[in-house]
Design a protein around this motif. Sequence first.
Motif: not given
Lengths: 260, 260
Positions: B191-220
């Motif tokens: 259980s602790i490992v499961a929490f930790e995995s989520f925590i570590f993965g989420s730590a990366y998200d914090v550092t992601a650029p704002e526009d990370i999900f901007d699909s740009g020219s592929m939007a269509d």
Amino acid sequence: MQVTTRERPVMPAVPAVEGRTAGNGSATSVAAAGDGAAAGNGGAGNGGTARRRAGRPSAALLDKAGITTAALELINRKGYDGLTMAGLAKELDVAPSALYNHVASKRDVLLLVEDHLTSLVDVSDFGSSPWEDAVRSWAWSYRNVFAAHTPLIPVIAVLPVTDAPQTLAMYETVSKGFLDAGFPQERVVSSIVAFESFIFGSAYDVTAPEDIFDSGSMADSTPHFTAAVRSASSGAGRPADVAFELGLEALISGLGALRG
Amino acid sequence: MQVTTRERPVMPAVPAVEGRTAGNGSATSVAAAGDGAAAGNGGAGNGGTARRRAGRPSAALLDKAGITTAALELINRKGYDGLTMAGLAKELDVAPSALYNHVASKRDVLLLVEDHLTSLVDVSDFGSSPWEDAVRSWAWSYRNVFAAHTPLIPVIAVLPVTDAPQTLAMYETVSKGFLDAGFPQERVVSSIVAFESFIFGSAYDVTAPEDIFDSGSMADSTPHFTAAVRSASSGAGRPADVAFELGLEALISGLGALRG
DNA sequence: AGCACTAAATGAATGTCATTCATTTATTAG
DNA sequence: CTAATAAATGAATGACATTCATTTAGTGCT
């Protein structure tokens, strides 16, 4: 400065006309690295090719698909420490600097690899199975693919999806699956990100050494933890799998509740 | 070979007797890097110290606590790219090779930093608050600490806890919290490992650029995803926080169900 | 007190990388 | 036909982590 006096015996070198239509534009199309057919160079067989003359060859030796394939080959054979620009160049029988006509940096190579791997993630159950089942198979597959490629995770996490068409395609399929399952549109991205965070974190676990939780000489001062570690070891399956299953099912039921 | 003819003007250099008791054994005690007091060197002020003579100084200039503090200082000022052995040595006003009398590798330095940071994670609610609340504050704190230190995550994930006393201490507290809350012993670590995995993965998200999900020219070609991204952007709070909250609450309720 | 050993510095390599630059040759656009 | 561009080679360059020989200072033993 820069005095470069150097005689080299002029050796005409074989014409090297391989039978392949030029077709594949390089800069425009954004890496359709899916099918590995492109950029031959056979791989084996040419043990000791005569030194190639400088200057542009009649047929291009490199393209993004070939670089991607070679990088994966190298990674599989020597791991990420073995993935160097020099090694990659050797794999492709090319000078290291030649790579820079096709990628701007080593990070670009990692991006190519990342996007290719993402295309291997199984999203096929979205649309054909209940949401729970589709998410489950997607998540396991996603984790398994990247467990062998954890050095890519820091890259992915910060990677704008624009630069990774296959990755974008995966998001599209998964998003549609969530919407069809009844998720409110505003929650779809957050929910996917939550799953992904768990998946990336869990991918690291897979690579952890067996004895990672061995408290060694400090066992006396950490009785509860030490006991918990010991009693967990009898459980069935690899520890990383047990934890992943546990967390994944919790997320599926917890986030599944967001549906209308 | 190895001809080393070199005159150096013998300059007596200042005696440099700083008023500090030797106390702190270096090899035995495993880095009690908690309070930053140790290994002064002021930092500012000594702009241009006279070159130190070779050979062992009367009072040791380095110890693990000092190295840890300097590394953190460097990281805060220049980021992880700025953390080089040479830079660290300069920060400590010492030759790079001197560091290797105290750590075996750069990885060791990262371990020292990791263990110090773990001591900053808030586990105080375990024992004083209900399990749900304790886990919640622990998880948020854990994520926030490492969001600014994601380059450590690959290190942590594979780090045997033996080498990290503070980390082990955290696990002990958290394990006890889970056991007291009624978790079956065999499930605590998973259980602790499961929490930790989520925590570590989420730590990366914090550092992601704002526009990370901007699909740009592929939007269509990605209508569902593009729409989902757009409608999410109006949500309250930073995207990374929203996703973390969502996933964390799902894990808390899902895993909380394991209690007897 | 003397001596061997170990600890903790310096300074000078070393070797591995990614990346850049000048140069060469071929293809393509105007 | 000619200028521009693309794709190679080969030779630097500049960071780095790490190692090694050397110097100096404490420590333990007899």
